[in-house]
Each structure stands twice: as structure tokens, then as C-alpha cells.
Write an enzyme that holds these catalytic residues in place. Structure first.
Site, PDB file in Angstrom:
ATOM      1  CB  THR A   3      21.920  46.913 -90.194  1.00  0.00           C
ATOM      2  OG1 THR A   3      22.070  47.321 -91.556  1.00  0.00           O
ATOM      3  CG2 THR A   3      21.613  48.123 -89.332  1.00  0.00           C
ATOM      4  N   GLY A  30      16.043  41.528 -92.903  1.00  0.00           N
ATOM      5  CA  GLY A  30      14.880  40.984 -93.593  1.00  0.00           C
ATOM      6  C   GLY A  30      14.991  39.472 -93.764  1.00  0.00           C
ATOM      7  CD  GLU A  67      21.777  48.060-100.337  1.00  0.00           C
ATOM      8  OE1 GLU A  67      23.013  48.272-100.307  1.00  0.00           O
ATOM      9  OE2 GLU A  67      21.261  47.024 -99.889  1.00  0.00           O
TER      10      GLU A  67
HETATM   11  C1  LIG Z   1      12.857  48.266 -94.016  1.00  0.00           C
HETATM   12  C2  LIG Z   1      14.334  48.072 -93.789  1.00  0.00           C
HETATM   13  C3  LIG Z   1      14.923  46.860 -94.147  1.00  0.00           C
HETATM   14  C4  LIG Z   1      16.288  46.629 -93.920  1.00  0.00           C
HETATM   15  N1  LIG Z   1      16.833  45.417 -94.253  1.00  0.00           N
HETATM   16  C5  LIG Z   1      18.131  45.151 -93.928  1.00  0.00           C
HETATM   17  C6  LIG Z   1      18.701  43.859 -94.155  1.00  0.00           C
HETATM   18  O1  LIG Z   1      18.043  42.956 -94.676  1.00  0.00           O
HETATM   19  N2  LIG Z   1      19.999  43.637 -93.776  1.00  0.00           N
HETATM   20  C7  LIG Z   1      20.759  44.619 -93.199  1.00  0.00           C
HETATM   21  O2  LIG Z   1      21.911  44.343 -92.877  1.00  0.00           O
HETATM   22  N3  LIG Z   1      20.248  45.862 -92.965  1.00  0.00           N
HETATM   23  C8  LIG Z   1      18.956  46.147 -93.307  1.00  0.00           C
HETATM   24  N4  LIG Z   1      18.428  47.406 -93.053  1.00  0.00           N
HETATM   25  C9  LIG Z   1      19.237  48.400 -92.364  1.00  0.00           C
HETATM   26  C10 LIG Z   1      19.693  49.566 -93.240  1.00  0.00           C
HETATM   27  O3  LIG Z   1      20.707  49.133 -94.071  1.00  0.00           O
HETATM   28  C11 LIG Z   1      20.114  50.712 -92.305  1.00  0.00           C
HETATM   29  O4  LIG Z   1      18.949  51.209 -91.697  1.00  0.00           O
HETATM   30  C12 LIG Z   1      20.829  51.803 -93.053  1.00  0.00           C
HETATM   31  O5  LIG Z   1      22.112  51.367 -93.362  1.00  0.00           O
HETATM   32  C13 LIG Z   1      20.941  53.106 -92.246  1.00  0.00           C
HETATM   33  O6  LIG Z   1      21.584  52.870 -91.045  1.00  0.00           O
HETATM   34  P1  LIG Z   1      20.961  53.345 -89.642  1.00  0.00           P
HETATM   35  O7  LIG Z   1      19.526  52.963 -89.648  1.00  0.00           O
HETATM   36  O8  LIG Z   1      21.797  52.800 -88.575  1.00  0.00           O
HETATM   37  O9  LIG Z   1      21.026  54.921 -89.694  1.00  0.00           O
HETATM   38  P2  LIG Z   1      22.270  55.819 -89.190  1.00  0.00           P
HETATM   39  O10 LIG Z   1      23.474  55.436 -89.929  1.00  0.00           O
HETATM   40  O11 LIG Z   1      22.289  55.817 -87.709  1.00  0.00           O
HETATM   41  O12 LIG Z   1      21.787  57.245 -89.705  1.00  0.00           O
HETATM   42  C14 LIG Z   1      20.928  58.061 -88.902  1.00  0.00           C
HETATM   43  C15 LIG Z   1      20.945  59.479 -89.443  1.00  0.00           C
HETATM   44  O13 LIG Z   1      22.235  60.043 -89.355  1.00  0.00           O
HETATM   45  C16 LIG Z   1      22.646  60.580 -90.580  1.00  0.00           C
HETATM   46  N5  LIG Z   1      24.084  60.314 -90.747  1.00  0.00           N
HETATM   47  C17 LIG Z   1      24.738  59.153 -90.527  1.00  0.00           C
HETATM   48  N6  LIG Z   1      26.036  59.295 -90.790  1.00  0.00           N
HETATM   49  C18 LIG Z   1      26.228  60.570 -91.201  1.00  0.00           C
HETATM   50  C19 LIG Z   1      27.368  61.329 -91.633  1.00  0.00           C
HETATM   51  N7  LIG Z   1      28.585  60.801 -91.701  1.00  0.00           N
HETATM   52  N8  LIG Z   1      27.168  62.620 -91.988  1.00  0.00           N
HETATM   53  C20 LIG Z   1      25.955  63.163 -91.936  1.00  0.00           C
HETATM   54  N9  LIG Z   1      24.867  62.504 -91.531  1.00  0.00           N
HETATM   55  C21 LIG Z   1      24.986  61.217 -91.171  1.00  0.00           C
HETATM   56  C22 LIG Z   1      21.820  59.880 -91.639  1.00  0.00           C
HETATM   57  O14 LIG Z   1      21.610  60.709 -92.775  1.00  0.00           O
HETATM   58  C23 LIG Z   1      20.532  59.584 -90.898  1.00  0.00           C
HETATM   59  O15 LIG Z   1      19.645  60.658 -91.029  1.00  0.00           O
HETATM   60  C24 LIG Z   1      17.068  47.644 -93.319  1.00  0.00           C
HETATM   61  C25 LIG Z   1      16.480  48.871 -92.974  1.00  0.00           C
HETATM   62  C26 LIG Z   1      15.121  49.104 -93.203  1.00  0.00           C
HETATM   63  C27 LIG Z   1      14.521  50.412 -92.802  1.00  0.00           C
END
Ligand SMILES: Cc1cc2nc3c(=O)[nH]c(=O)nc-3n(C[C@H](O)[C@H](O)[C@H](O)COP(=O)(O)OP(=O)(O)OC[C@H]3O[C@@H](n4cnc5c(N)ncnc54)[C@H](O)[C@@H]3O)c2cc1C
Ligand SMILES: Cc1cc2nc3c(=O)[nH]c(=O)nc-3n(C[C@H](O)[C@H](O)[C@H](O)COP(=O)(O)OP(=O)(O)OC[C@H]3O[C@@H](n4cnc5c(N)ncnc54)[C@H](O)[C@@H]3O)c2cc1C
Lengths: 524, 524
Positions: free
Chosen positions: B141, B180, B428
Site C-alpha cells: 500500500t 506493518g 485484504e
Molecule cells: C491496521 C492496518 C494495517 C495494514 N497493514 C498493511 C501492510 O502490512 N502492508 C500493506 O501493504 N498494506 C497494509 N495496510 C493497507 C491496507 O491494505 C489498505 O488500507 C487497504 O487496501 C485499503 O486501501 P485504502 O486504505 O487506500 O482505501 P481506499 O482504497 O482509498 O478506499 C477508500 C474508500 O473508498 C471505497 N472504494 C475504493 N474503491 C472503490 C470502488 N471501486 N468502488 C466503490 N468504492 C470504492 C472503499 O470502500 C473505501 O470506503 C494496512 C491497513 C491497516 C488499516
């Protein structure tokens, strides 16, 4: 086309708004509050070294408490100098959005004294409390009893020999628990206890009990007091426990507005006071909660709407001119989650003004001895407290999830908001207990409406004192025989765009559900 | 009658159970897991000085991290001595219920190497990782991209002159974020980057990139790395950020199981590997989440059920012999909240065993080159991941609220559970994004079923590889013409007590809703 920056995107979005934001602000919040809020904002900005909250994210509890104590001290000095009013302080506290160890001193100890102390007690307790010479808390809940206030076990027994009350809580279950401002700050507690005079129990009444020494802040003899430890939120408030081992206080310390114990142990209750006023102060606390929820949800939907406007994710297949990804605000599944919440925010804000007005009318009438509106206001306050707190707290959660991973960061502001608002579904009547009270009121009202119709005695309430009965009169239990309703033969779009009809429909729905339930309930 | 103590109340309640708890334990969890769990429990009790978690409530982050590092160290030593197996460690970690800074090293870095490294890379990276000589994380991410993985901006450009890849993330949006184990612990990162060779982009691939010096743990040149700060939960995991300023790694560091770049820049993809396996590793991670949710909800409903049994509030008007208040478990409004959750817990546990079995079959078949089950398993894993995480996380919240004020205390265990489980609705695959994937799969399947029926080509799936199509075949879009269904002329109690009919009803409901939606969707 070049990619738009965050601020360019926001500017474009804002330009889409067909109304003036500042006029809407005035309309929704009123000029007084807008001025107060702007004043508070300027104050905090000006005194940012003390009042800026940017650094709290990385502070531990002790550091945060120290910071908040400094703020309280500064505010109290300005109040004493006459540079700030009490209302200014409330506005500043509101925009600070951070409860500290004096919260219950201000929001519970002082108001209880204002309402339940007599004049001599006001001089003895309220004045020093207002000047921060004593710090108080409101000690009602015990380990063993929260919702069931009548079950409280702490006793206050009159000791004629010394003209004192003896406060005692000998068991674990009788220990006060959850008491805000008690863990660290309080020198005094307003203790709710079973009043016992000459072996007779009189029910639960408040007494002012010194907790810690005014010299060295050490617990006084017989007082076992401390902080209850880490919580889901609200950690800068020092919720505490206390139990009392035969602690004596002067008879004077029983708050005397609603009860009086003589030197010789004669118990009297003032004649010109209706016991229902106690009941009305519960309503008051709920009105306060209901009033604040719309503003809290407004903060969360603002954060989420702004983020959804600037966050872009996945390609924009609808816009060939754009080399940017789609703003997530444009996804139906995002709108579906966010937009109804924005609508509910407006509804809650508007309702809170109206409800407050109704409450004021009811209060004024009660002061003149007319309690006819109290029952209805009580039932409505229970229902609204449940609906507003549920909608706001889980609405904040929806906003948090909407922000994806970034919602999970403390910097989103949505986590502290969720955790600090959460106890509103528990305190001042647990939401499920309150829902039952509202439901019971409705069923009883519907039942007695049906009975009074059956024996021909029903009339509409004369001064609108019983709006529930009025709705039943408008939509009595005769739905099969009615041929024409305001919405009959109207299209759904005609109905949807006509607020009068919508309210009639709601009334119809309320009435029919109430009669249906009443039928099932009373025929059991 | 004397008042019952807490343990007497519990004994009575437990005596009411018509089944043996230990037999149920074996039935639900299986003998292997019960043994492992008991072993882990004994281990933790025996080594309670290191592994006891009672004191963490009052520790700050640094103290907790120190404690967890000690635990990890002890476990790794015992593994290296051969006194514990990897499975033992997983069981111990499970009952500790506390994620620390090595979590992603174990749960993401090592598994990625196991799946995507070739043999030489396993020697270079996997072995030292298993021996804790290097600590890794999984850096996918970025600030700008989470759900949209294809949009990642970090680049890995092949530099023929030096036989290296150059990792670069020059902008804020291309910075890795949320990673993480990266904030404090990691020495290495598995970086997902846009692979560029000879000016051509090949998509997103993983490279092992050293982050911190193995000598003094300082960030390596060109690496800007740190912790992302406080979060709603999961604070003992050091989620971090990193960006790369033209950081070079040997060509060797590109994980080579699915792609290969020659010394001269020729890019090849191994022939015997179907690209869909990458897709299957996403399924694997979701299977893991689905599997854990039932156990997590089980903990919460156990806490809430136990508390509701011993918590008494308000009088018991039904029992004249009792001088005790009513156990809140006896209130319908409490049962209404709790009992369906207990049922869902059992359903989730049972489902997770069956789903895991299905997944294993699918996986085995894929290893033999048969991918026919993958699509269905993928769609089901998306749907189950959403349903199980939502149900569990908001179920934990319901349990918390059920405990009244005491639920709000950290000591209830329900707050840390809620906050630490919460990211499962985000990572995920965000739950709303996943729901859309499952919905899309169902609509597409229903649409192609209808088309194939229309042109006479539909057959039921030969080896049960397409259960969705099978359900459509069982309940095709001919509901008006069917006279007799398994539930026709049965009473609701006959239906409710017959699992076969219930499943048929579910299939009917699934089919009819799917056809209805398909109709509306494709006729637009
Ligand atoms: C505690 C924690 C630990 C993590 N650990 C890791 C890690 O170790 N390694 C790593 O690589 N990542 C990690 N992540 C990241 C995690 O994988 C991402 O937060 C996740 O993939 C969601 O992406 P984003 O936060 O960019 O949300 P976004 O993709 O920006 O989504 C934001 C909102 O938009 C909506 N949305 C997005 N696309 C669409 C669509 N096409 N249609 C409709 N709605 C949509 C979603 O439902 C959501 O409500 C971690 C996250 C957390 C919170
Ligand atoms: C952050 C926080 C701050 C607080 N600050 C203060 C303070 O300053 N001073 C103070 O005095 N108190 C304070 N309280 C205590 C608060 O008022 C109580 O927690 C609240 O009254 C609920 O009581 P309880 O916790 O004992 O829950 P209980 O009454 O034990 O309720 C437990 C559960 O049983 C259910 N239940 C209870 N009765 C019934 C019924 N009749 N029918 C159906 N279901 C029922 C409830 O819905 C709930 O789910 C605070 C609490 C919190 C969380």
C-alpha cells in the site's frame, strides 16, 4: 488535462454547491452560536501554545492531563478576571473537543448544586466550586448498580448524637465506580446514597462528601479512592472509584432543596415542590445529549465528505478528458453510505432546536406548577436520546470505514470521536432501557386511547399537551373504513416533495404500528 | 434464600446446559486444536513472567513493545532449539491475542518468500528470516493507492550497466504507508513495485529491499522510513512508511517464481505457471481471515454471556423466592442481542472448517493444473470475508454494549478486541469493494445461465465446479410455473426444524433474488 491538486479538487467541488455555505451556517447554527464559535476559534488560535491540540497524539496520559489542567487554569483565571464569560468557556471547550479531568466538575457537580442546594449550601459549596477552590464530581453509579438507581447500596445514616450523616459502603458492590473527575481531580463528591433516619429508609438523595484534603490532596480518613484504569476512550477524564468506611459529614451536607432533616431527625419535604422535578432533571441531561449529537455527526460527515471528494481510486471510465482516477465520492456505494448521513445530520440539527424550544416551554410551565407536558417530553427525550446517539455514533463509524485505511489512523479524528461519544449510548439511561421506556409510553397511550374511545370519553388534548393522543385522534384505529387519505391517488414523487403529506404519512405509520403492537401486547 | 455469589450463579447456569461442554469443544474445534490450545495455555501459564499479559493495561507503547520483543525472542530461541514447532508458536500467539512488531514478518514476509522466491532466494532471504537474522515486512500500500493495486507508483527500473534494479518513489502519493513491522522492526521489505525494463512497464512485482543496517539498525542511504503514528488499535504493531530515493538492489532481489529478468534485460515468465496463482494467494489470505473470525466472536460472546448471567439489575417479579435482582440474561432485549450472535458464532465455526476443506481441494486441483474451481472459491471468499468480518466486529460491539458501563473498560477485553479486529473490514480487500466483486460474479453467472438456457446450451457443472450454476439449475427462472416446492404445504415449524428444506429455501431465495437483480441490471 493536468492532474488536479487536492485543493483544486476541493475548490471545484465547493463551486458545485448551489447555496452559500455561510448563509447555511447561519441558518443551521444561528447567529449567536456562529459568533461564539468564531470567537472561540480565534481565542484558541491566539493562545495556541496552551490550547493547541496538535501535539496530544504523541502524549501519554500524564502529559495530556497536565496540558488540560493548564488550560482549565488559564480559563478559570480569565473568568475570574472577567475577561471571559461562562458561555465563552463552554464554546472554547466545545471546539477543543477534548474532555479533561474537570469535565464532571463543570457538567455535573456544579449543575447539581445549582438545582438542589439551598442558599446556605450555595455559599458553602457552589461558590468555591465556581472558583475552583473545590473540585467536585457526581457519584451515583456503583459497581453493583447502574441502570437500577433505586438499588444503590451506599447509605447515609443520620447520627442524632453528633448531628451528622454517616456515609458507608461496606461491600464491593456498593463501591462507587465510573465517577468522572473522581480518580485524580476531585476534592468533593456529590454522593447519591440511601438516606436512613431513625431506622427508616427515605430513598436516594445527594450529599456533599469531602474526598481529598484541601491541603495536600490526600484521601481523607475512611475514604478509599482511585482511578478505575484504562478505558475505550475518554482517557483524559479520570473516572474513579470510592468507597466509604463510616465517613461522617455534617447534617448540613445533605442537599436540601427537595428534602430536609431537622436537628431532631424530623424529615420533611418542601410543600411547594412537586417530586416530579427530580424526574425533569433527567430530562434536562438528555436534552443536552440530543442537542450535541447533530454537531458531532456534522464533524464526522464533513471529514468523510471532504476525504471522499479528494480521494481518488481506480480509473475514470466516464471521463475521457481526465487522466485522473475517480473521486470515490462518485461511487454509488460511497454515496449510499455517506449521503443519508449528511441528511440525518441536518435533520438532527433542525430537530434539536425545535426540541429544545419545546423543552423550554415545558420547563417554564413546570415552574408555574403545570406538569402536563412532562410525561410526553420525557418519553420523547428517551426516544430521541437513543436515536440520536445510535445514529451519531454508528454514523461516525460509517465515516471512518469510508476513509479506508486512513480512517484507522488517529489523525483522521474519527477514532477519538467514536470512542469519546460511545458512552452516550450507555449513560443517562442505557439506550435499550430507554427504548423500552418510550415503547411502554406509546403502548400505554394507545391502549388508553382505545379504551377511552370505547367508553366515549376521549377528547383531543386541550393545549397540545398530549401530542401522542392527538396523533391517535388523527389516525384512529379505523384504517379499513377510511377511503381518503392526504396521499390517496398521489404519485410517489408528489408525496416525496410534499413535507405536509410526509408528516401525515409518518403520523399514520406511527398510529398503525402502535395500534398493531397494542393489540398484540394486551391480548396476550 | 441467601443471595447467590457470582460463582454459584455461574455453576447453576452451567448446570442448565444439556450438553457436555468438553464434548462440544472437541466437536467444534477438533481434537488437534484443543490439544494445541491446551498446550499453549500451559506454556503461557508456565512462563507467565514473560508471557503473562496482565500488566499490559498500564504499560505505554514502548514498554509493550519491549515485552513483545522479549516474547518473540524467547519463542524464536525455543524454535531454534527444537523445543517448539512453528505450529506451537502459532497456537501460543493465538492465545496471547496480542499482535506485536514481528506480526507481518511472520504472517506476510515469510509466506511471500515461501510462495514467490526461487531456491537461491530462499537460501538468501527465507532462511535468515526464519532465524530472525533479518526481519521483513510486506510493503504494498502507498499513500495514494490501497484498493487499486495496479495504480501503485513506486518503480523498480532495471539498470543494465550495473545489473541492478533502482527503486524509486519520488512523490508523497508513491510513499509506502501502513506497512506493518516496518515502523521499528524491519531490516528488509518485500516491496511491490512497477517493474520497468528497457522502458517497458511489466506490472506490479515484489522485490526484497534492505531498509535498515544489520549493524546499527539505522536506515540505509536513500531510505526514508518511520512509524506512521497512533492508530485506533493495533498499536503494538509498528505500521510504518518508507520512500525510496533511487535505491539500488541487485537484480537477484526480484522474486523470481513468476517473472524473470535476464542479465541482458530479457523478461520471461515461467511456462508451467498459470498467472491465476497470484490471484489464488489473495484467496488464501481471505481464507485465513474467514477462519479466524468464528474464534474471535466466540471469545466475545463468551464474555458477554457470562457477564449477562452474573449481572443482576432490577427486581425479579417472577420469582417470589428470590431476594435477588434479575440476571440481565433473562431480559428479552438482552437475549435478542446476544443469542443470535451465539448462533452465528457456531455457524461461522462450522462453515470455516467446511470452507477450508473446499479451499484445500481447489488448491490441490490447481497444483495439478485444474483451475476450474478458482473463480467460485474467489467469489465465495470475497463474500465470506465481508460477512464474517462485519458480523464479528459489530458482534463484538454488541457484546460490549451489552455489558453496560463495564464494557467500556479496557478490562472487559472487548475494546481491544474490537479495535484490533477492525482493520479486517479494510485490508485484504475493503469490504465494500469485495461485496461488489461477489455481487458482480453472481449477476454475471445468472446472466450467462439465462443466456445459455435461451440458446439451449446450459448444462449442470460436471464435477460440482460451478455450484452457483447448479443452484440456478435447481431453481431456474420459472417460479410462476412451479406448483410444488419442498416446503409447499408445510407448516413453518416443520420447515424450521428441517435443515434440508431450509437449505432448499435458501437456494430458492438466492436464485430468485439473483434473477430479479439480473433482470433489472441488464435491462438498463
Ligand atoms: C491496521 C492496518 C494495517 C495494514 N497493514 C498493511 C501492510 O502490512 N502492508 C500493506 O501493504 N498494506 C497494509 N495496510 C493497507 C491496507 O491494505 C489498505 O488500507 C487497504 O487496501 C485499503 O486501501 P485504502 O486504505 O487506500 O482505501 P481506499 O482504497 O482509498 O478506499 C477508500 C474508500 O473508498 C471505497 N472504494 C475504493 N474503491 C472503490 C470502488 N471501486 N468502488 C466503490 N468504492 C470504492 C472503499 O470502500 C473505501 O470506503 C494496512 C491497513 C491497516 C488499516
Ligand atoms: C465513560 C463513562 C463515564 C461515566 N461517568 C459517570 C459519572 O460521572 N457518575 C456516575 O454516577 N456514573 C457514571 N457512569 C456510569 C453510567 O451511568 C452507567 O454505566 C450506566 O448507568 C449503565 O449502568 P451499568 O453500567 O451498571 O449497566 P447495567 O445497568 O448493568 O446494564 C447492563 C446491560 O443490561 C441491560 N439492562 C439493564 N436493565 C435492563 C432491563 N430492565 N431490561 C432490559 N435490559 C436491561 C442494559 O441494556 C445493558 O445492556 C459512567 C459510565 C461510563 C461508561
Amino acid at each position: 488535462m493536468d492532474k488536479l491538486s487536492t485543493s483544486e479538487t476541493l475548490t471545484l467541488e465547493r463551486r458545485n454547491s448551489p447555496f452559500s455555505i455561510s448563509i447555511m451556517d447561519l441558518f443551521v447554527n444561528g447567529k449567536d452560536w456562529v459568533n461564539k464559535r468564531n470567537f472561540a476559534h480565534d481565542f484558541v488560535t491566539r493562545e495556541s501554545e496552551t490550547f493547541g491540540m496538535r501535539d496530544v497524539y504523541f502524549m501519554d496520559r500524564e502529559q495530556i492531563l497536565e496540558k488540560l489542567f493548564k488550560q482549565e487554569k488559564r480559563l478559570s483565571q480569565l473568568v475570574q478576571n472577567g475577561e471571559l464569560t461562562h458561555e465563552d468557556v463552554l464554546a472554547i471547550t466545545y471546539i477543543q473537543d477534548f474532555s479533561g479531568p474537570f469535565r464532571l466538575h463543570t457538567s455535573a457537580f456544579i449543575p447539581t448544586l445549582e438545582k438542589q442546594a439551598n442558599d446556605a449550601q450555595k455559599i458553602a459549596f457552589l461558590e468555591p466550586a465556581r472558583n475552583y477552590r473545590i473540585i467536585g464530581c457526581y457519584a451515583q453509579t456503583e459497581i453493583g448498580h447502574g441502570s437500577n438507581v433505586r438499588g444503590l447500596e451506599t447509605t447515609a445514616t443520620f447520627i442524632p448524637e453528633t448531628d451528622e450523616f454517616e456515609i458507608n459502603s461496606p461491600t464491593i458492590t456498593s463501591s462507587k465506580w465510573w465517577i468522572g473527575s473522581l480518580g485524580i481531580a476531585a476534592t468533593h463528591a456529590c454522593v447519591m446514597a440511601q438516606l436512613i433516619v431513625n431506622g427508616k429508609k427515605y430513598g436516594i438523595f445527594p450529599l456533599v462528601v469531602p474526598i481529598r484534603s484541601l491541603h495536600d490532596h490526600k484521601p481523607l480518613p475512611g475514604v478509599h479512592v482511585g482511578d478505575i484504569g484504562p478505558k475505550m476512550g475518554f482517557n483524559a477524564v479520570d473516572n474513579g472509584f470510592v468507597n466509604f468506611d463510616h465517613v461522617r459529614v455534617p447534617r448540613f451536607n445533605l442537599l436540601q432543596r427537595y428534602i430536609n432533616v431537622d436537628r431532631d431527625g424530623t424529615v420533611t419535604r418542601p410543600q411547594n415542590i412537586d417530586p416530579r422535578v427530580t424526574y425533569s432533571s433527567m430530562v434536562f441531561l438528555r436534552v443536552g445529549i440530543v442537542n450535541s449529537m447533530g454537531k458531532e455527526l456534522a464533524k464526522a460527515v464533513t471529514i468523510a465528505a471532504r476525504y471522499a471528494a479528494v480521494r481518488r481510486q481506480f480509473g475514470d471510465s466516464n471521463d475521457a478528458n481526465s487522466n485522473q482516477e475517480t473521486q470515490i465520492l462518485n461511487y454509488p456505494i460511497v454515496q449510499y453510505r455517506l449521503i443519508p448521513l449528511i441528511a440525518k445530520t441536518y435533520a438532527m440539527l433542525a430537530m434539536s432546536h425545535e426540541f429544545y424550544k419545546q423543552y423550554q416551554i415545558c420547563k417554564d410551565e413546570m415552574e408555574g406548577g403545570d406538569f402536563s407536558k412532562l410525561k410526553e417530553i420525557h418519553a420523547v427525550s428517551c426516544g430521541l436520546k437513543k436515536w440520536c446517539t445510535d445514529t451519531t455514533i454508528y454514523g461516525v463509524d460509517t465515516c471512518r470505514h469510508l476513509c479506508g485505511g486512513h480512517g484507522f489512523s488517529e489523525f483522521s479524528g474519527l477514532n477519538s470521536s467514536f470512542s469519546n461519544l460511545y458512552p452516550n449510548i450507555i449513560w443517562e439511561g442505557d439506550n435499550f432501557v430507554l427504548a423500552q421506556q418510550t415503547a411502554r409510553y406509546i403502548l400505554k397511550s394507545a391502549h388508553s386511547f382505545l379504551e377511552s374511545v370505547a367508553n366515549g370519553s376521549n377528547i383531543r388534548s386541550p393545549n397540545g399537551n398530549d401530542p401522542t393522543n392527538d396523533v391517535f385522534n388523527r389516525y384512529p384505529n379505523n384504517f379499513d373504513s377510511v377511503k381518503f387519505y392526504p396521499w390517496t391517488q398521489k404519485s410517489s414523487s408528489e408525496i416525496a416533495s410534499n413535507p405536509t403529506i410526509l408528516i401525515e404519512l409518518l403520523a399514520y405509520r406511527f398510529s398503525s404500528i402502535a395500534f398493531d403492537l397494542t393489540d398484540r401486547h394486551y391480548s396476550k
